[in-house]
Design a protein around this motif. Structure first.
Motif, short mmCIF file in Angstrom:
data_model
loop_
_atom_site.label_atom_id
_atom_site.label_comp_id
_atom_site.label_asym_id
_atom_site.label_seq_id
_atom_site.Cartn_x
_atom_site.Cartn_y
_atom_site.Cartn_z
N TRP A 286 0.85 -1.19 0.00
CA TRP A 286 0.00 0.00 0.00
C TRP A 286 0.89 1.24 0.00
O TRP A 286 1.76 1.38 0.85
CB TRP A 286 -0.92 0.00 1.22
CG TRP A 286 -2.02 -1.01 1.11
CD1 TRP A 286 -1.96 -2.32 1.46
CD2 TRP A 286 -3.34 -0.78 0.60
NE1 TRP A 286 -3.17 -2.94 1.20
CE2 TRP A 286 -4.04 -2.02 0.67
CE3 TRP A 286 -4.01 0.34 0.08
CZ2 TRP A 286 -5.37 -2.15 0.25
CZ3 TRP A 286 -5.34 0.20 -0.34
CH2 TRP A 286 -5.99 -1.04 -0.25
N TRP A 287 0.62 2.13 -0.94
CA TRP A 287 1.45 3.32 -1.13
C TRP A 287 0.65 4.59 -0.82
O TRP A 287 -0.50 4.72 -1.23
CB TRP A 287 1.91 3.43 -2.59
CG TRP A 287 2.74 2.29 -3.06
CD1 TRP A 287 2.33 1.02 -3.35
CD2 TRP A 287 4.15 2.32 -3.31
NE1 TRP A 287 3.38 0.25 -3.75
CE2 TRP A 287 4.52 1.02 -3.74
CE3 TRP A 287 5.13 3.32 -3.20
CZ2 TRP A 287 5.84 0.71 -4.07
CZ3 TRP A 287 6.44 2.99 -3.54
CH2 TRP A 287 6.78 1.68 -3.96
N ARG A 289 0.14 8.21 -1.91
CA ARG A 289 0.46 8.98 -3.12
C ARG A 289 0.91 10.40 -2.74
O ARG A 289 0.16 11.36 -2.88
CB ARG A 289 -0.76 9.03 -4.04
CG ARG A 289 -1.25 7.66 -4.51
CD ARG A 289 -0.16 6.89 -5.20
NE ARG A 289 -0.69 5.65 -5.81
CZ ARG A 289 0.09 4.68 -6.28
NH1 ARG A 289 1.41 4.78 -6.17
NH2 ARG A 289 -0.45 3.61 -6.82
N ASP A 298 6.29 8.46 -4.25
CA ASP A 298 5.29 7.88 -3.34
C ASP A 298 6.00 7.05 -2.27
O ASP A 298 7.14 6.63 -2.46
CB ASP A 298 4.32 7.01 -4.13
CG ASP A 298 3.42 7.84 -5.05
OD1 ASP A 298 3.27 9.05 -4.78
OD2 ASP A 298 2.90 7.29 -6.03
N ARG A 299 5.29 6.83 -1.15
CA ARG A 299 5.91 6.14 -0.02
C ARG A 299 5.12 4.90 0.39
O ARG A 299 3.89 4.94 0.47
CB ARG A 299 5.98 7.08 1.18
CG ARG A 299 6.60 8.42 0.91
CD ARG A 299 8.09 8.32 0.67
NE ARG A 299 8.64 9.59 0.19
CZ ARG A 299 9.93 9.80 -0.02
NH1 ARG A 299 10.81 8.84 0.16
NH2 ARG A 299 10.34 10.97 -0.44
N VAL A 300 5.84 3.84 0.67
CA VAL A 300 5.18 2.61 1.10
C VAL A 300 4.70 2.76 2.55
O VAL A 300 5.45 3.21 3.42
CB VAL A 300 6.13 1.41 1.00
CG1 VAL A 300 5.53 0.17 1.65
CG2 VAL A 300 6.45 1.13 -0.46
N ARG A 303 3.84 -2.85 3.76
CA ARG A 303 4.65 -3.67 2.88
C ARG A 303 3.84 -4.82 2.30
O ARG A 303 2.79 -5.18 2.84
CB ARG A 303 5.83 -4.27 3.65
CG ARG A 303 6.89 -3.27 3.98
CD ARG A 303 8.05 -3.95 4.70
NE ARG A 303 7.84 -3.90 6.14
CZ ARG A 303 8.46 -3.04 6.95
NH1 ARG A 303 9.32 -2.17 6.46
NH2 ARG A 303 8.23 -3.04 8.23
#
Length: 568
Positions: A286-287, A289, A298-300, A303
RNA sequence: GCGCCCGUAGCUCAGUGGAUAGAGCGCCUGCCUCCGGAGCAGGAAGUCGGAAGUUCGAAUCUUCCCGGGCGCGCCA
């Protein structure tokens, strides 16, 4: 969140002068010049008057007139507006106005400073904000080191500055008491308790051994129990250390509480982001946005393994803060975290907050130096210098001063030898000494002077203007220096630059010392002279104490030797 | 490679559009009939990393270059 206007900012000692110049400039230039736009500065050169202003040059272009012509017009009108508060005006160079001030200016000025007492310099923020300052937030899995010391001193100082300037401040510490590192601490304690080597990637420091010895029944306790007990003990240590350092938080926010309840704050925050479309699944993870909101990428958040990242907790925590409705969120971080600004702003925006109100301030490194060599040893941590070590070495006052006297975005070298010195070579000692000396002088003045100095907060300040004294050069310099404080506090607060307060405190101490040298206070000859100088001394002592207080440095009434010199 | 920060006196650093760039340390020279000499005064010391530009005026604003630190993880 509507910001509240500040009701009554204290007037500066130059208020009348500014508005007179502004008024004359307005009519001369044919355009609106407000008093706030008038910059008055002490000229460097002797012979350039007591104060100088460049308004004529500032507005010449816009007014379409030569700067000297504007300056002449202002100069011509000043005597009438200011009477005996102004003794001379000169137009110089390309259009500077050099002002020579009359004794009445200084008598009025000291009245303003002295009347404000320990509030002098404060309360001038144009808009009062509700600010949350998060700082230190050291992981409770190890002792606080020198970097945390700078962070603590700085975060606390800007909080003090904000509050004094007229903002509402909360100090907050985020406790990372959740996740794998916590279990890691528990496992490390367990190993030590049973006399084994700590596991791969565990915590090696001596403090782990201490925890193992301090927790009852550690050898037989479960990892979970040891994790909890270890975190609790480390947090208690952190509080003790910070307490000793003079830093107090309004709130310790536990990461763990973000995972309590059903649904937990953590669940709620992520659900909100899924709903808004900011949190999306891709490649099993899942990121968030953030890129579309100005971040680099974008950041995780979750995981592919299903494990949340550290950032996931941050988001839930951030939502909690955003919901509390501050005008501004300030984060004081290490230099290695500067890359966080983009994602944090993006996250606040995703939650409906204002990204402009998010500030991440990063601190550069501190190098401890003694005798030209870098200090590395620590009794507690094995290799790092801890905050406690630093305080042990130089004391709280010197530690805070040296950590704060430089801009936060420059790396500093802290000379332990110098910081420990109790002589005028050491700036913090010099400033404290000036304060103690001022207090000492005040105990020696006669009853009339003492009465005036003691009544400055009441009608004493007004009585100053009536004293028939002529003002000496050293007294003039001191009144002008005292008068600078509101401007200095404003800049220090607005620019998050407490080091400006340190610079100012040193200058004020130097100016006072020159006054002390040139002007005898106790037993001074002449009608009203002793009283006038006592009032000036009192105002200086108060202003020095205010300045030191903003840095969290004490202002003792008298200096006592901490140790005896061998040759004393 | 991209992003952020830094480069000012021998050393550590102030100074984000004004006049001849400052402080502390270090160095040199003076000063104790005196409210705290735990002090005070004076001095030497700088092509503000470099170059161009904007401006009446640049350490400060813009661009490029050179040096140094840090960051660019489905680490925390």
């Amino acid at each position: 969140m509507p910001a509240e206007p500040v009701t009554s900012p204290a007037p500066g000692i130059d208020a009348a002068l500014r508005s007179a110049i502004a008024e004359l400039a307005t009519s001369a230039a044919g355009l609106e010049v407000t008093a706030e736009r008038v910059v008055l500065s002490p000229p460097r050169q002797a012979g350039h008057g007591d104060l100088a202003t460049n308004v004529a040059m500032m507005f010449a272009k816009q007014a379409g007139k030569p700067p000297r012509e504007l300056a002449e017009a202002i100069a011509a009108g000043l005597p009438e507006l200011l009477g005996d508060r102004i003794a001379g005006v000169e137009v110089a160079g390309p259009g500077f106005l050099n002002l020579t001030l009359g004794d009445a200016y200084y008598r009025d000025g000291l009245g303003v400073v002295a009347g404000a007492g320990d509030q002098w310099g404060g309360g001038t923020a144009a808009v009062s904000e509700h600010v949350n300052v998060e700082f230190v937030s050291a992981n409770p899995t190890g002792p606080m080191h020198i970097g945390h010391a700078r962070n603590a001193a700085y975060g606390d100082a800007i909080a003090r500055l904000f509050a004094f300037h007229g903002h509402r401040v909360e100090r907050e510490y985020y406790v990372n008491d959740f996740g794998s590192q916590v279990a890691n601490l528990g496992a490390s304690i367990s190993a030590r308790a049973r006399g084994e080597a700590v596991p791969e990637g565990g915590y090696q420091g001596e403090y782990v051994q201490e925890l193992a010895a301090q927790i009852p029944g550690a050898a037989d306790a479960s990892i979970d129990e040891l994790s909890d007990a270890g975190i609790e003990a480390m947090l208690a240590r952190a509080r003790d250390t910070l307490d000793r350092f003079g830093v107090h938080f309004d709130r310790y926010f536990s990461e763990r509480t973000l995972h309590d309840g059903e649904p937990s704050p953590f669940d709620i925050a992520l659900a909100r982001l899924r709903e808004s479309g900011d949190l999306e699944q891709e490649d099993g993870a899942w990121w968030l946005r953030t890129e579309r909101r100005g971040d680099d990428k974008d950041r995780v958040v979750i995981r592919a393994s299903g494990e949340p990242t550290y950032f996931a907790s941050d988001l839930a925590y951030l939502l909690d803060k955003v919901a509390r409705g501050y005008d501004r969120l300030v984060f004081v971080l290490g230099a290695d975290h500067h890359g966080y600004i983009g994602r944090m702003r993006a996250a606040v925006e995703a939650f409906g907050g204002d990204p402009e109100g998010v500030e991440l301030l990063t601190m550069q490194l501190v190098h401890l130096v003694e005798g030209g060599e870098q200090v590395k040893m620590s009794k507690r941590a094995g290799q790092f210098v801890t905050l406690d070590d630093l305080v042990d070495m130089v004391g709280v006052d010197a530690a805070r001063w040296y950590l704060l006297q430089r801009s936060h975005d420059t790396a500093v070298e802290l000379d332990v030898e110098l910081a420990r010195k109790e002589s005028s070579e050491n700036p913090v000692f010099y400033v404290q000494y000036a304060h103690a000396r001022a207090c000492s002088v005040l105990t020696r003045v006669g009853p009339e002077a003492a009465a005036l100095a003691g009544s400055l907060a009441g009608d004493g300040a007004a009585a100053l203007a009536e004293l028939p004294v002529s003002v000496e050069p050293a007294e003039k310099a001191l009144v002008l220096k005292l008068g600078e404080l509101p401007e200095v506090v404003g800049q220090a607060s607005d620019r998050r630059a407490p080091h400006r307060i340190a610079t100012y405190a040193l200058e004020l101490a130097q100016t006072f010392t020159a006054f002390y040298r040139d002007c005898k206070v106790a037993g001074a000859e002449g009608e009203g002279v002793e009283a006038w100088r006592a009032a000036l001394t009192q105002a200086t002592a108060t202003t020095l104490a205010t300045s030191l207080g903003l840095l969290g440095v004490s202002a003792p009434q008298s200096m006592e030797r901490r140790e005896l010199d061998a040759d004393a």
